[in-house]
Design a protein around this motif. Sequence first.
Motif, PDB file in Angstrom:
ATOM      1  N   TRP A 108      16.236   3.983  12.878  1.00 22.96           N
ATOM      2  CA  TRP A 108      15.195   3.208  12.213  1.00 22.96           C
ATOM      3  C   TRP A 108      13.935   3.141  13.070  1.00 22.96           C
ATOM      4  O   TRP A 108      12.814   3.272  12.575  1.00 22.96           O
ATOM      5  N   ASP A 109      14.139   2.928  14.369  1.00 21.36           N
ATOM      6  CA  ASP A 109      12.990   2.878  15.286  1.00 21.36           C
ATOM      7  C   ASP A 109      12.228   4.207  15.271  1.00 21.36           C
ATOM      8  O   ASP A 109      10.987   4.225  15.282  1.00 21.36           O
ATOM      9  N   ASN A 146      -3.396  10.881   4.156  1.00 15.55           N
ATOM     10  CA  ASN A 146      -2.087  10.482   4.666  1.00 15.55           C
ATOM     11  C   ASN A 146      -0.998  10.981   3.724  1.00 15.55           C
ATOM     12  O   ASN A 146      -1.060  10.755   2.513  1.00 15.55           O
ATOM     13  N   ILE A 147       0.001  11.660   4.302  1.00 15.42           N
ATOM     14  CA  ILE A 147       1.121  12.149   3.506  1.00 15.42           C
ATOM     15  C   ILE A 147       2.190  11.060   3.463  1.00 15.42           C
ATOM     16  O   ILE A 147       2.844  10.784   4.460  1.00 15.42           O
ATOM     17  N   SER A 148       2.335  10.457   2.317  1.00 15.42           N
ATOM     18  CA  SER A 148       3.376   9.459   2.097  1.00 15.42           C
ATOM     19  C   SER A 148       4.516  10.131   1.343  1.00 15.42           C
ATOM     20  O   SER A 148       4.953  11.217   1.723  1.00 15.42           O
ATOM     21  N   SER A 149       4.992   9.541   0.280  1.00 17.67           N
ATOM     22  CA  SER A 149       6.129  10.065  -0.467  1.00 17.67           C
ATOM     23  C   SER A 149       6.269   9.253  -1.747  1.00 17.67           C
ATOM     24  O   SER A 149       5.759   8.116  -1.831  1.00 17.67           O
ATOM     25  N   VAL A 150       6.986   9.791  -2.734  1.00 15.05           N
ATOM     26  CA  VAL A 150       7.346   8.943  -3.872  1.00 15.05           C
ATOM     27  C   VAL A 150       8.217   7.788  -3.394  1.00 15.05           C
ATOM     28  O   VAL A 150       8.315   6.756  -4.069  1.00 15.05           O
ATOM     29  N   ALA A 151       8.822   7.934  -2.208  1.00 15.71           N
ATOM     30  CA  ALA A 151       9.558   6.826  -1.596  1.00 15.71           C
ATOM     31  C   ALA A 151       8.625   5.714  -1.136  1.00 15.71           C
ATOM     32  O   ALA A 151       9.090   4.641  -0.742  1.00 15.71           O
ATOM     33  N   GLY A 152       7.327   5.938  -1.184  1.00 17.04           N
ATOM     34  CA  GLY A 152       6.344   4.898  -0.938  1.00 17.04           C
ATOM     35  C   GLY A 152       5.939   4.161  -2.189  1.00 17.04           C
ATOM     36  O   GLY A 152       5.058   3.296  -2.159  1.00 17.04           O
ATOM     37  N   ARG A 153       6.595   4.497  -3.297  1.00 19.44           N
ATOM     38  CA  ARG A 153       6.329   3.835  -4.579  1.00 19.44           C
ATOM     39  C   ARG A 153       7.579   3.211  -5.179  1.00 19.44           C
ATOM     40  O   ARG A 153       7.500   2.205  -5.884  1.00 19.44           O
ATOM     41  N   ALA A 156      15.011   2.748  -2.968  1.00 23.30           N
ATOM     42  CA  ALA A 156      16.315   3.280  -3.344  1.00 23.30           C
ATOM     43  C   ALA A 156      17.355   2.838  -2.330  1.00 23.30           C
ATOM     44  O   ALA A 156      17.024   2.579  -1.165  1.00 23.30           O
ATOM     45  N   PRO A 157      18.640   2.755  -2.732  1.00 28.21           N
ATOM     46  CA  PRO A 157      19.689   2.396  -1.777  1.00 28.21           C
ATOM     47  C   PRO A 157      19.777   3.407  -0.638  1.00 28.21           C
ATOM     48  O   PRO A 157      19.570   4.606  -0.832  1.00 28.21           O
ATOM     49  N   GLN A 158      20.082   2.911   0.543  1.00 28.15           N
ATOM     50  CA  GLN A 158      20.262   3.711   1.752  1.00 28.15           C
ATOM     51  C   GLN A 158      18.975   4.373   2.240  1.00 28.15           C
ATOM     52  O   GLN A 158      19.009   5.265   3.078  1.00 28.15           O
ATOM     53  N   ALA A 164      10.293   1.592   3.638  1.00 30.67           N
ATOM     54  CA  ALA A 164       9.378   0.635   4.267  1.00 30.67           C
ATOM     55  C   ALA A 164       8.205   1.338   4.932  1.00 30.67           C
ATOM     56  O   ALA A 164       7.047   0.908   4.809  1.00 30.67           O
ATOM     57  N   THR A 165       8.497   2.430   5.652  1.00 28.99           N
ATOM     58  CA  THR A 165       7.398   3.135   6.334  1.00 28.99           C
ATOM     59  C   THR A 165       6.444   3.763   5.336  1.00 28.99           C
ATOM     60  O   THR A 165       5.226   3.728   5.523  1.00 28.99           O
ATOM     61  N   LYS A 166       6.979   4.335   4.256  1.00 29.38           N
ATOM     62  CA  LYS A 166       6.114   5.011   3.294  1.00 29.38           C
ATOM     63  C   LYS A 166       5.356   4.028   2.401  1.00 29.38           C
ATOM     64  O   LYS A 166       4.193   4.285   2.040  1.00 29.38           O
ATOM     65  N   PHE A 167       5.968   2.896   2.047  1.00 31.53           N
ATOM     66  CA  PHE A 167       5.219   1.843   1.370  1.00 31.53           C
ATOM     67  C   PHE A 167       4.053   1.387   2.257  1.00 31.53           C
ATOM     68  O   PHE A 167       2.943   1.139   1.781  1.00 31.53           O
ATOM     69  N   ALA A 168       4.321   1.251   3.564  1.00 32.61           N
ATOM     70  CA  ALA A 168       3.284   0.815   4.498  1.00 32.61           C
ATOM     71  C   ALA A 168       2.142   1.824   4.571  1.00 32.61           C
ATOM     72  O   ALA A 168       0.961   1.452   4.615  1.00 32.61           O
ATOM     73  N   VAL A 169       2.478   3.117   4.609  1.00 37.23           N
ATOM     74  CA  VAL A 169       1.436   4.149   4.652  1.00 37.23           C
ATOM     75  C   VAL A 169       0.556   4.071   3.406  1.00 37.23           C
ATOM     76  O   VAL A 169      -0.677   4.128   3.494  1.00 37.23           O
ATOM     77  N   THR A 170       1.178   3.939   2.254  1.00 39.42           N
ATOM     78  CA  THR A 170       0.406   3.854   1.012  1.00 39.42           C
ATOM     79  C   THR A 170      -0.491   2.623   1.011  1.00 39.42           C
ATOM     80  O   THR A 170      -1.665   2.691   0.632  1.00 39.42           O
ATOM     81  N   ALA A 171       0.039   1.486   1.441  1.00 40.43           N
ATOM     82  CA  ALA A 171      -0.750   0.253   1.469  1.00 40.43           C
ATOM     83  C   ALA A 171      -1.889   0.330   2.476  1.00 40.43           C
ATOM     84  O   ALA A 171      -3.028  -0.060   2.181  1.00 40.43           O
ATOM     85  N   ALA A 172      -1.602   0.828   3.671  1.00 38.87           N
ATOM     86  CA  ALA A 172      -2.644   0.930   4.689  1.00 38.87           C
ATOM     87  C   ALA A 172      -3.757   1.864   4.246  1.00 38.87           C
ATOM     88  O   ALA A 172      -4.949   1.594   4.491  1.00 38.87           O
ATOM     89  N   THR A 173      -3.381   2.953   3.594  1.00 40.72           N
ATOM     90  CA  THR A 173      -4.398   3.902   3.122  1.00 40.72           C
ATOM     91  C   THR A 173      -5.353   3.237   2.162  1.00 40.72           C
ATOM     92  O   THR A 173      -6.586   3.415   2.249  1.00 40.72           O
ATOM     93  N   GLU A 174      -4.833   2.465   1.231  1.00 40.83           N
ATOM     94  CA  GLU A 174      -5.699   1.797   0.263  1.00 40.83           C
ATOM     95  C   GLU A 174      -6.582   0.748   0.935  1.00 40.83           C
ATOM     96  O   GLU A 174      -7.775   0.619   0.614  1.00 40.83           O
ATOM     97  N   ALA A 175      -6.027   0.009   1.884  1.00 40.46           N
ATOM     98  CA  ALA A 175      -6.830  -0.989   2.592  1.00 40.46           C
ATOM     99  C   ALA A 175      -7.953  -0.329   3.389  1.00 40.46           C
ATOM    100  O   ALA A 175      -9.106  -0.792   3.377  1.00 40.46           O
ATOM    101  N   TRP A 176      -7.626   0.767   4.091  1.00 47.56           N
ATOM    102  CA  TRP A 176      -8.655   1.502   4.831  1.00 47.56           C
ATOM    103  C   TRP A 176      -9.687   2.105   3.877  1.00 47.56           C
ATOM    104  O   TRP A 176     -10.877   2.141   4.184  1.00 47.56           O
ATOM    105  N   ARG A 177      -9.235   2.582   2.722  1.00 46.42           N
ATOM    106  CA  ARG A 177     -10.178   3.145   1.752  1.00 46.42           C
ATOM    107  C   ARG A 177     -11.240   2.110   1.394  1.00 46.42           C
ATOM    108  O   ARG A 177     -12.444   2.407   1.405  1.00 46.42           O
ATOM    109  N   GLN A 178     -10.798   0.906   1.113  1.00 47.54           N
ATOM    110  CA  GLN A 178     -11.745  -0.137   0.750  1.00 47.54           C
ATOM    111  C   GLN A 178     -12.678  -0.488   1.912  1.00 47.54           C
ATOM    112  O   GLN A 178     -13.867  -0.761   1.721  1.00 47.54           O
TER     113      GLN A 178
END
Length: 252
Positions: A108-109, A146-153, A156-158, A164-178
């Motif tokens: 995870w780390d 930034n290359i995220s993933s559909v896993a950032g949207r 899924a189990p396991q 979490a990392t890909k959701f964070a990338v997607t969110a950070a990208t939008e915040a930086w965009r603004q």
Amino acid sequence: MFERLENTVALVTGASSGIGRAAALRLAQSGAVVAIVARRADRLEALAAEIRRNGGIVLPIAADITSSDEAIAVVTRITSELGRLDTLINAAGLMLNGPSIESPLSEWDRMIDINLRGLIYVTKAALPHLIDAVASSPRNVADVVNISSVAGRFAAPQVAIYNATKFAVTAATEAWRQEFTRRSVRFSVIEPGATATELFDQKAGQREGFASMFGEVEQMHPQDIAEAVAFIVTNPRRVAINEIVLRPTDQA
């Protein structure tokens, strides 16, 4: 009307394989000078040789961007040797999925370090140079993809920590965009679905799990994602592509 990238410099992380490698080749084809960064020096040298054979200019840098000091050193070297930085493609990534109880914290780390911290460290170091490049750019714009993933949207189990990392990338990208859009630095995120890369070979058993889920799916190729990268960064200044979701035609 898509634009050429002559007289610009692009930095691509995770360039030793997969989407990063394909993106570096594609940007060089569009005329950019390309700095390629990854930990595997032998693969970087092979990619650099290919870019040079095709007439491109390339600077390979072997580095571990999960170290903030190394990330800063990479950007410093690029701007010192190549004179500027116009485009950043954060493509380095790691996926180590599995049952949460059995998965070691070290895995995870590692995902957090590579997928999120490395991206943050390089972006933080690059931002002042990207802003500076706008003023002297022939295109009057700079880009971060930034290359995220559909896993950032979709969770899924396991897949909790990768999600979490890909959701964070997607969110950070939008915040930086603004935050930086009025300074002509465009931030974009690409969220691919099933793509034929080494991602599923990074942990024993993932390839088999992938085959059970997507065995009938004709996967995308890294070059398909690289075309999306090129589409984003070669648009004229007036056009900002904020987000692209790509899935194989057969993937539900």
